[in-house]
Scaffold this active site. Structure first.
Site, short mmCIF file in Angstrom:
data_model
loop_
_atom_site.label_atom_id
_atom_site.label_comp_id
_atom_site.label_asym_id
_atom_site.label_seq_id
_atom_site.Cartn_x
_atom_site.Cartn_y
_atom_site.Cartn_z
CG ASP A 108 34.03 79.51 25.86
OD1 ASP A 108 33.35 79.98 24.94
OD2 ASP A 108 35.20 79.87 26.10
CG ASN B 69 41.56 74.26 24.58
OD1 ASN B 69 40.96 73.86 23.59
ND2 ASN B 69 42.70 74.94 24.50
CB CYS C 223 41.88 93.59 16.87
SG CYS C 223 40.54 93.35 18.01
CB CYS D 230 35.17 61.34 7.69
SG CYS D 230 34.21 61.90 6.27
P1 ATP Z 1 37.53 87.36 20.29
O1 ATP Z 1 38.41 86.19 19.99
O2 ATP Z 1 37.18 88.18 19.09
O3 ATP Z 1 37.96 88.18 21.46
P2 ATP Z 1 35.75 85.43 21.39
O4 ATP Z 1 36.97 84.65 21.73
O5 ATP Z 1 34.73 85.69 22.45
O6 ATP Z 1 36.13 86.80 20.76
P3 ATP Z 1 33.59 84.45 19.73
O7 ATP Z 1 33.53 84.21 18.28
O8 ATP Z 1 32.67 85.46 20.31
O9 ATP Z 1 35.09 84.74 20.12
O10 ATP Z 1 33.29 83.08 20.47
C1 ATP Z 1 34.00 81.91 20.26
C2 ATP Z 1 34.05 81.20 21.57
O11 ATP Z 1 34.59 79.90 21.38
C3 ATP Z 1 34.91 81.91 22.59
O12 ATP Z 1 34.18 82.13 23.78
C4 ATP Z 1 36.07 80.95 22.81
O13 ATP Z 1 36.56 80.96 24.15
C5 ATP Z 1 35.45 79.61 22.45
N1 ATP Z 1 36.46 78.63 22.03
C6 ATP Z 1 37.32 78.76 21.01
N2 ATP Z 1 38.13 77.68 20.94
C7 ATP Z 1 37.76 76.85 21.94
C8 ATP Z 1 38.23 75.58 22.40
N3 ATP Z 1 39.25 74.95 21.80
N4 ATP Z 1 37.63 75.02 23.48
C9 ATP Z 1 36.61 75.65 24.09
N5 ATP Z 1 36.13 76.84 23.71
C10 ATP Z 1 36.69 77.45 22.64
ZN ZN Z 2 35.27 63.84 5.81
#
Ligand code: ATP
Ligand code: ZN
Length: 312
Positions: free
Chosen positions: A67, A113, A216, A291
């Site tokens: 994350d 990321n 939001c 794929c």
């Molecule tokens: P919100 O966006 O509603 O504030 P959130 O970002 O915590 O909440 P969740 O659905 O609870 O969203 O969790 C998704 C998680 O995936 C988050 O912690 C986000 O940081 C993570 N995430 C999303 N995209 C990526 C990425 N490209 N690389 C790493 N982590 C990611």
């Molecule tokens: Zn496919």
């Protein structure tokens, strides 16, 4: 009697005795195998963090956590993170809590990321690198769980898993917080994330049309908890080989046989307590080159697989 009560207490003092009972009850053949498995969780948010805690309490061997985000006060309407962890990266905060709960789990924290070039490279290499699990030295992970909340990140997981022939499970909660889904993806055998139009969540609304600038997203710890529970329940069934993950999946040692090139996608609609399921075949016109390669391999291996399935 008092004596019986005391003996019950002795059994309960071992946190795993109640999980091991699954073995004595004939649900699983060998629950202890849970310690042999490595699971990667991408996205340690509302679903991923809870899934990580469940696997930790079940005694999984190794967890790789990805994350890029930090814990915020705004996350407190979800489960798992605590106010005193605000400011820590989600992966570090998770390692802190999880290692406390079960110090036997090997935990790896990747604050990155997965959609950036270097993030994707680290993600790919971490999925294949030589690893150490308490009971088993080997390489790679057994399963990837996608718990991210956006299309680009899901496509990155899809790309990595297609390239590595890596089985994974996708999960999601709708922006209105009242429905969700899980899906098992096996490259070449089932539809990949690019084979079908982006997953339509159980509410019937496409995630991308819902995601509007400046609006939001809603969030409920209940729906996220249910989806995390469904995801980990199916992870346990898949890894330990009990029950059915789909009507057609059978496990033989380390090999998964799928008797039909279709897999189950399961939705959850909390307003109606409805779990719609559907099967998705791979798309021969998929835009993802990896794929198509996996689909070709799967078809080439079909006669051998059918023969093996028949012999069972
Ligand atoms: P919100 O966006 O509603 O504030 P959130 O970002 O915590 O909440 P969740 O659905 O609870 O969203 O969790 C998704 C998680 O995936 C988050 O912690 C986000 O940081 C993570 N995430 C999303 N995209 C990526 C990425 N490209 N690389 C790493 N982590 C990611
Ligand atoms: Zn496919």
């Amino acid at each position: 009697s008092k004596v019986e009560d005391m003996s019950a207490e002795v059994v309960d003092s071992n946190p795993y005795s109640r999980l091991m009972a699954l073995q004595r009850m004939g649900i699983v053949e060998n629950y202890e195998r849970i310690r042999d498995f490595s699971v990667a969780i991408v996205g340690i948010g509302g679903v991923g963090s809870v899934a990580a805690e469940m696997l930790t309490r079940c005694g999984i061997g190794r967890l790789l956590l990805y994350d890029y985000d930090k814990v915020e006060l705004a996350n407190m309407n979800r489960l798992f993170f605590r106010p005193d962890q605000v400011g820590l990266t989600k992966t570090d905060a998770a390692v802190q809590t999880l290692s406390d709960i079960n110090p036997d789990v090997v935990l790896e924290s990747y604050t990155l990321n997965i959609t950036t070039v270097t993030g994707f490279e680290t993600f790919m290499s971490s999925l294949t690198k030589k690893s150490f699990c308490p009971n088993k030295e080997g390489s790679g992970v057994d399963l990837v769980l996608s718990c991210v909340d956006n299309y680009e990140a899901r496509m990155a997981v899809n790309q990595a898993c297609n390239e590595l022939s890596q089985t994974w499970m996708e999960s999601g909660v709708s922006e209105d917080a009242v429905s969700g889904h899980i899906q098992l993806l096996i490259p070449g055998e089932t539809a990949c994330f690019a084979c079908a139009p982006p997953l339509v969540v159980a509410s019937g609304v496409d995630e991308r049309t819902l995601k509007r600038e400046g609006v939001c997203a809603a969030s409920l710890p209940t729906t996220m908890g249910v989806v995390a529970g469904l995801l980990v329940q199916n992870t346990l069934k898949l890894l330990l080989g009990f029950g059915q993950v789909s009507p057609y999946l059978v496990r033989d040692g380390d090999v998964f046989f799928i008797l039909l090139p279709e897999l189950l996608q399961m939705g959850y609609n909390s307003l109606k307590d409805f779990f719609p399921t559907m099967q998705m075949k791979p798309n021969p016109q998929c835009s993802n080159v990896a794929c198509l390669k996996r689909q070709e391999e799967y078809m080439l291996a079909k006669p051998a697989r059918d023969a093996a399935a028949k012999a069972k």
